[in-house]
Write an enzyme that holds these catalytic residues in place. Structure first.
Site, PDB file in Angstrom:
ATOM      1  N   GLY A  11      32.056  24.781  64.782  1.00  0.00           N
ATOM      2  CA  GLY A  11      31.925  24.512  63.283  1.00  0.00           C
ATOM      3  C   GLY A  11      31.111  25.679  61.867  1.00  0.00           C
ATOM      4  N   ASP A  12      31.770  25.125  60.761  1.00  0.00           N
ATOM      5  CA  ASP A  12      31.069  26.579  60.015  1.00  0.00           C
ATOM      6  C   ASP A  12      32.068  27.678  59.372  1.00  0.00           C
ATOM      7  OD1 ASP A  12      29.392  24.318  58.993  1.00  0.00           O
ATOM      8  OD2 ASP A  12      27.647  24.994  60.628  1.00  0.00           O
ATOM      9  N   GLU A  13      33.251  26.975  59.681  1.00  0.00           N
ATOM     10  CA  GLU A  13      34.036  28.164  60.438  1.00  0.00           C
ATOM     11  C   GLU A  13      34.416  28.788  58.465  1.00  0.00           C
ATOM     12  OE1 GLU A  13      34.833  26.068  61.449  1.00  0.00           O
ATOM     13  OE2 GLU A  13      34.541  25.610  63.873  1.00  0.00           O
ATOM     14  N   LYS A  15      36.140  26.277  56.251  1.00  0.00           N
ATOM     15  CA  LYS A  15      36.943  25.103  56.438  1.00  0.00           C
ATOM     16  C   LYS A  15      37.233  24.999  54.968  1.00  0.00           C
ATOM     17  CE  LYS A  15      34.921  22.499  59.612  1.00  0.00           C
ATOM     18  NZ  LYS A  15      34.339  23.290  59.737  1.00  0.00           N
ATOM     19  N   GLY A  39      29.820  19.879  56.344  1.00  0.00           N
ATOM     20  CA  GLY A  39      29.205  20.345  54.719  1.00  0.00           C
ATOM     21  C   GLY A  39      29.819  21.766  54.324  1.00  0.00           C
ATOM     22  N   HIS A  40      31.391  21.128  53.535  1.00  0.00           N
ATOM     23  CA  HIS A  40      32.016  22.427  53.684  1.00  0.00           C
ATOM     24  C   HIS A  40      32.019  22.451  52.361  1.00  0.00           C
ATOM     25  CE1 HIS A  40      34.786  19.864  56.927  1.00  0.00           C
ATOM     26  NE2 HIS A  40      34.018  19.559  57.706  1.00  0.00           N
ATOM     27  N   THR A 128      22.302  15.651  63.828  1.00  0.00           N
ATOM     28  CA  THR A 128      22.460  15.790  62.265  1.00  0.00           C
ATOM     29  C   THR A 128      21.513  15.039  61.832  1.00  0.00           C
ATOM     30  OG1 THR A 128      24.524  15.651  61.238  1.00  0.00           O
ATOM     31  CG2 THR A 128      24.297  17.329  61.823  1.00  0.00           C
ATOM     32  N   ARG A 142      32.817  -2.503  69.675  1.00  0.00           N
ATOM     33  CA  ARG A 142      34.065  -3.277  69.466  1.00  0.00           C
ATOM     34  C   ARG A 142      33.032  -4.186  68.253  1.00  0.00           C
ATOM     35  NH1 ARG A 142      36.902  -3.841  73.586  1.00  0.00           N
ATOM     36  NH2 ARG A 142      35.621  -3.363  74.421  1.00  0.00           N
ATOM     37  N   GLN A 224      33.963  19.372  61.839  1.00  0.00           N
ATOM     38  CA  GLN A 224      33.254  20.251  62.550  1.00  0.00           C
ATOM     39  C   GLN A 224      34.203  20.796  63.293  1.00  0.00           C
ATOM     40  OE1 GLN A 224      33.318  16.617  62.473  1.00  0.00           O
ATOM     41  NE2 GLN A 224      30.904  17.558  61.697  1.00  0.00           N
ATOM     42  N   ARG A 305      21.378  28.828  61.255  1.00  0.00           N
ATOM     43  CA  ARG A 305      22.570  29.212  62.684  1.00  0.00           C
ATOM     44  C   ARG A 305      22.292  30.222  63.296  1.00  0.00           C
ATOM     45  NH1 ARG A 305      27.208  28.296  58.154  1.00  0.00           N
ATOM     46  NH2 ARG A 305      26.776  26.091  57.919  1.00  0.00           N
ATOM     47  N   LEU A 332      34.415  38.924  57.683  1.00  0.00           N
ATOM     48  CA  LEU A 332      34.903  39.589  58.117  1.00  0.00           C
ATOM     49  C   LEU A 332      33.751  40.614  57.004  1.00  0.00           C
ATOM     50  CD1 LEU A 332      38.735  39.574  58.640  1.00  0.00           C
ATOM     51  CD2 LEU A 332      36.691  40.315  59.863  1.00  0.00           C
ATOM     52  N   GLY A 413      39.212  36.606  55.565  1.00  0.00           N
ATOM     53  CA  GLY A 413      38.311  36.042  54.696  1.00  0.00           C
ATOM     54  C   GLY A 413      37.040  37.934  54.196  1.00  0.00           C
TER      55      GLY A 413
HETATM   56  P1  GDP Z   1      32.877  24.378  56.831  1.00  0.00           P
HETATM   57  O1  GDP Z   1      31.554  23.635  57.137  1.00  0.00           O
HETATM   58  O2  GDP Z   1      33.670  24.552  57.456  1.00  0.00           O
HETATM   59  O3  GDP Z   1      33.133  24.411  55.609  1.00  0.00           O
HETATM   60  O4  GDP Z   1      32.041  25.795  56.522  1.00  0.00           O
HETATM   61  P2  GDP Z   1      30.107  25.919  55.788  1.00  0.00           P
HETATM   62  O5  GDP Z   1      31.129  25.389  54.280  1.00  0.00           O
HETATM   63  O6  GDP Z   1      29.145  24.855  56.560  1.00  0.00           O
HETATM   64  O7  GDP Z   1      29.855  27.334  56.094  1.00  0.00           O
HETATM   65  C1  GDP Z   1      30.975  28.386  55.609  1.00  0.00           C
HETATM   66  C2  GDP Z   1      29.538  29.233  54.334  1.00  0.00           C
HETATM   67  O8  GDP Z   1      31.072  30.424  54.585  1.00  0.00           O
HETATM   68  C3  GDP Z   1      30.370  29.116  52.867  1.00  0.00           C
HETATM   69  O9  GDP Z   1      28.725  28.904  53.047  1.00  0.00           O
HETATM   70  C4  GDP Z   1      30.978  29.622  52.261  1.00  0.00           C
HETATM   71  O10 GDP Z   1      31.201  29.712  51.245  1.00  0.00           O
HETATM   72  C5  GDP Z   1      30.606  30.975  52.858  1.00  0.00           C
HETATM   73  N1  GDP Z   1      32.349  31.305  53.319  1.00  0.00           N
HETATM   74  C6  GDP Z   1      33.024  31.019  53.658  1.00  0.00           C
HETATM   75  N2  GDP Z   1      34.138  32.135  54.107  1.00  0.00           N
HETATM   76  C7  GDP Z   1      33.497  33.886  53.609  1.00  0.00           C
HETATM   77  C8  GDP Z   1      33.738  34.363  53.633  1.00  0.00           C
HETATM   78  O11 GDP Z   1      34.701  34.964  54.051  1.00  0.00           O
HETATM   79  N3  GDP Z   1      32.499  35.463  53.469  1.00  0.00           N
HETATM   80  C9  GDP Z   1      31.425  35.405  53.388  1.00  0.00           C
HETATM   81  N4  GDP Z   1      30.529  35.790  52.686  1.00  0.00           N
HETATM   82  N5  GDP Z   1      31.226  33.585  53.045  1.00  0.00           N
HETATM   83  C10 GDP Z   1      31.949  33.020  53.235  1.00  0.00           C
HETATM   84  P1  IMO Z   2      31.274  20.971  59.539  1.00  0.00           P
HETATM   85  O1  IMO Z   2      31.954  19.911  59.343  1.00  0.00           O
HETATM   86  C1  IMO Z   2      28.476  22.402  62.705  1.00  0.00           C
HETATM   87  C2  IMO Z   2      26.425  19.216  65.431  1.00  0.00           C
HETATM   88  C3  IMO Z   2      24.741  19.390  65.155  1.00  0.00           C
HETATM   89  C4  IMO Z   2      24.543  18.866  67.076  1.00  0.00           C
HETATM   90  C5  IMO Z   2      26.153  18.602  66.972  1.00  0.00           C
HETATM   91  C6  IMO Z   2      25.679  17.245  67.396  1.00  0.00           C
HETATM   92  O2  IMO Z   2      30.242  21.523  58.096  1.00  0.00           O
HETATM   93  O3  IMO Z   2      31.714  22.760  59.856  1.00  0.00           O
HETATM   94  P2  IMO Z   2      26.082  15.335  65.024  1.00  0.00           P
HETATM   95  O4  IMO Z   2      25.255  14.976  63.929  1.00  0.00           O
HETATM   96  O5  IMO Z   2      27.727  14.885  64.675  1.00  0.00           O
HETATM   97  O6  IMO Z   2      25.830  13.689  66.345  1.00  0.00           O
HETATM   98  O7  IMO Z   2      25.730  16.229  65.798  1.00  0.00           O
HETATM   99  O8  IMO Z   2      27.679  18.511  65.989  1.00  0.00           O
HETATM  100  N1  IMO Z   2      27.880  19.392  64.299  1.00  0.00           N
HETATM  101  C7  IMO Z   2      28.201  20.462  63.306  1.00  0.00           C
HETATM  102  N2  IMO Z   2      27.688  22.063  63.203  1.00  0.00           N
HETATM  103  N3  IMO Z   2      28.499  21.817  61.478  1.00  0.00           N
HETATM  104  C8  IMO Z   2      29.315  20.579  61.536  1.00  0.00           C
HETATM  105  O9  IMO Z   2      29.856  20.450  60.601  1.00  0.00           O
HETATM  106  C9  IMO Z   2      28.672  19.796  62.649  1.00  0.00           C
HETATM  107  N4  IMO Z   2      28.659  18.906  62.732  1.00  0.00           N
HETATM  108  C10 IMO Z   2      28.222  18.704  63.332  1.00  0.00           C
HETATM  109  O10 IMO Z   2      24.471  20.784  64.710  1.00  0.00           O
HETATM  110  O11 IMO Z   2      24.401  20.491  67.332  1.00  0.00           O
HETATM  111 MG    MG Z   3      29.766  23.061  57.518  1.00  0.00          MG
END
Ligand code: GDP
Ligand code: IMO
Ligand code: MG
Length: 427
Positions: A11-13, A15, A39-40, A128, A142, A224, A305, A332, A413
């Site tokens: 997650g949190d890549e 997206k 959380g995007h 979360t 169900r 995720q 994280r 990067l 990125g």
């Molecule tokens: P998501 O859940 O996959 O949408 O990712 P999150 O928003 O939770 O976390 C990604 C974080 O990395 C955010 O704060 C973005 O603004 C930041 N971000 C995305 N791409 C880049 C990048 O190439 N460089 C840096 N420094 N930050 C980035």
């Molecule tokens: P995005 O879309 C990172 C993780 C939680 C926990 C596990 C289970 O922003 O990438 P849950 O509340 O789903 O039952 O928690 O999954 N988790 C995430 N980690 N990014 C997320 O979403 C996540 N959504 C759930 O931290 O380890």
């Molecule tokens: Mg996120």
């Protein structure tokens, strides 16, 4: 072109950022899995948006946004997002479509999530606390589930809530000795949810198929990451939905064969929030440095994280199960300044090397990483727009990962903003 964007790690890549960029050439953006655990982040100019249920395309005027049947909708969060966006001049009127079959997260789900985690103590998953697991459990069970369609018939909804409360109270009281679920207060909130959300509820499967027949371009936004997938992730430290691309078809009623390109997202290193095995974790100065430089704190919960080296074994696995065509690598820029970088290219298990990812948490916690060490770089790359202008060491790093994962890395990125993405094939 129809794209599907999906995280290949935990997650949190990034997206939100990549979906926002690709949405420029799309007509509809669809969320198909997860809920308000996501959380995007989207950054436009000086404005930062953190979206939990709303597809990241919402910030683009006129973009149609679909919340598919595979999403578990917390109406309170969704309502808050609609109002928050509206206050910032972004209206969703006439362009938000919520599946009538999407299941609803109510207060008792969040309470169950918290109580279960507390009871697990040191064995907790580290959820979360957004009620995700309990809501999906009710969906599979169900008998005690509420769907968005239930807001159409408030008498029927009330009767269901009474029955659900009776059942849940017996369990909550026996296990945790907490005050009973208050049906009346939940029902009062449901009246408000109906008022604010019912007009967006429809048959989104039909909507999507009709739109695609008319030639509309659709972008599917995963939530995720693939390693948190209920069936294919590091069970039991996973989320409760199919968060890899495999959840896409079931989560919105559009078959995978309609997708032209599956884009897998990674960071140039690895992060994980919550508990569970993480073979390349650097619980040391290197991990701390990546966390501070990359602002690696949860978008939803604010939790720090866990950070570590890039795990090519894990990403190769996610790419393989997800049918990934191309990879986008974010952050990067964050690795700048580290003298050496390590990439995990294999695991050693009982003295034998393997490149296949064992997703069982127990097995994964036993592996030893086999690393390739590369020189780092120390240049500010945040303004670079062409692949060839990136430092040689960075290009070697990217190309090494590409060769291990056997998937082309096409988007890079170099910062959080829309403009800070390099399209490698278009340079
Ligand atoms: P998501 O859940 O996959 O949408 O990712 P999150 O928003 O939770 O976390 C990604 C974080 O990395 C955010 O704060 C973005 O603004 C930041 N971000 C995305 N791409 C880049 C990048 O190439 N460089 C840096 N420094 N930050 C980035
Ligand atoms: P995005 O879309 C990172 C993780 C939680 C926990 C596990 C289970 O922003 O990438 P849950 O509340 O789903 O039952 O928690 O999954 N988790 C995430 N980690 N990014 C997320 O979403 C996540 N959504 C759930 O931290 O380890
Ligand atoms: Mg996120």
């Amino acid at each position: 072109m129809n794209y599907c964007v999906v995280g290949l790690q935990w997650g949190d890549e990034g997206k939100g950022k990549v979906v926002d960029i690709l949405a420029e050439n799309s007509d509809i953006v669809v969320r198909y899995a997860g809920g308000a655990n996501a959380g995007h982040t989207v950054i436009i100019g000086d404005e930062r948006f953190a979206l939990h249920l709303m597809p990241s395309g919402a910030v683009r005027p006129g973009m149609a946004c679909v919340i598919g049947n595979g999403v578990v909708v917390d109406p309170e969060v969704l309502n808050g997002e609609i109002e928050g966006l509206s206050k910032r001049g972004i209206s969703l009127e006439g362009r938000l479509f919520i599946s009538e079959n999407a299941h609803v997260v109510l207060d008792y789900h969040k309470q169950e999530d918290r109580l279960r985690e507390e009871a697990l103590g040191k064995n907790k998953i580290g959820t979360t606390a957004r009620g995700i697991g309990p809501c999906y459990a009710d969906k599979v069970g169900r008998s005690f589930a509420i769907r968005m369609a239930d807001f159409r018939d408030m008498d029927g909804l009330y009767n269901k809530l009474v029955q659900i409360a009776e059942y849940k109270n017996k369990i909550l009281n026996a296990l945790y000795n907490v005050p009973p679920v208050d049906t009346e207060s939940i029902f009062t909130k449901c009246r408000m949810y109906r008022e604010n959300l019912l007009r967006y509820v429809c048959n989104t499967t039909r909507y999507l198929h009709e739109a695609m027949e008319q030639g509309k371009k659709v972008l599917f936004e995963g939530a995720q990451g693939s390693l948190l997938d209920l069936d294919h992730g590091t069970f039991p430290f996973v989320t409760s939905s199919n968060s890899s691309s495999l959840g896409m078809g079931a989560g919105c009623g559009v078959p995978m064969k309609m997708i032209d390109t599956f884009i897998g997202l990674v960071k140039a290193y690895s992060t994980r929030v919550g508990a569970g095995p993480f073979p390349t974790e650097q619980d040391n100065e290197i991990g701390n440095r990546i966390r501070e430089k990359g602002h690696e704190y949860g978008t939803t919960t604010g939790r720090p994280r866990r950070c570590g080296w890039f795990d090519a074994v894990a990403v190769a696995y996610s790419a393989r199960i997800g049918g990934i065509d191309e990879i986008a690598m974010m952050h990067l820029d964050t690795l700048a300044g580290l003298p050496e970088l390590q990439v995990c290219r294999a695991y050693r298990i009982d003295g034998h090397e393997t490149t296949f990812f064992p997703c069982d948490a127990e097995e994964l916690s036993q592996v030893e990483c086999v690393y390739e060490t590369l020189p780092g770089w120390d240049a500010d790359v945040s303004g670079i727009t062409q692949y060839r202008d990136l430092p040689t060491e960075m290009r070697h790093y990217i190309e090494l990962i590409e060769s291990i994962v056997r998937t082309p890395i096409t988007i890079l990125g170099v910062g959080p903003r829309r403009s800070q993405a390099i399209f490698r094939n278009r340079s």
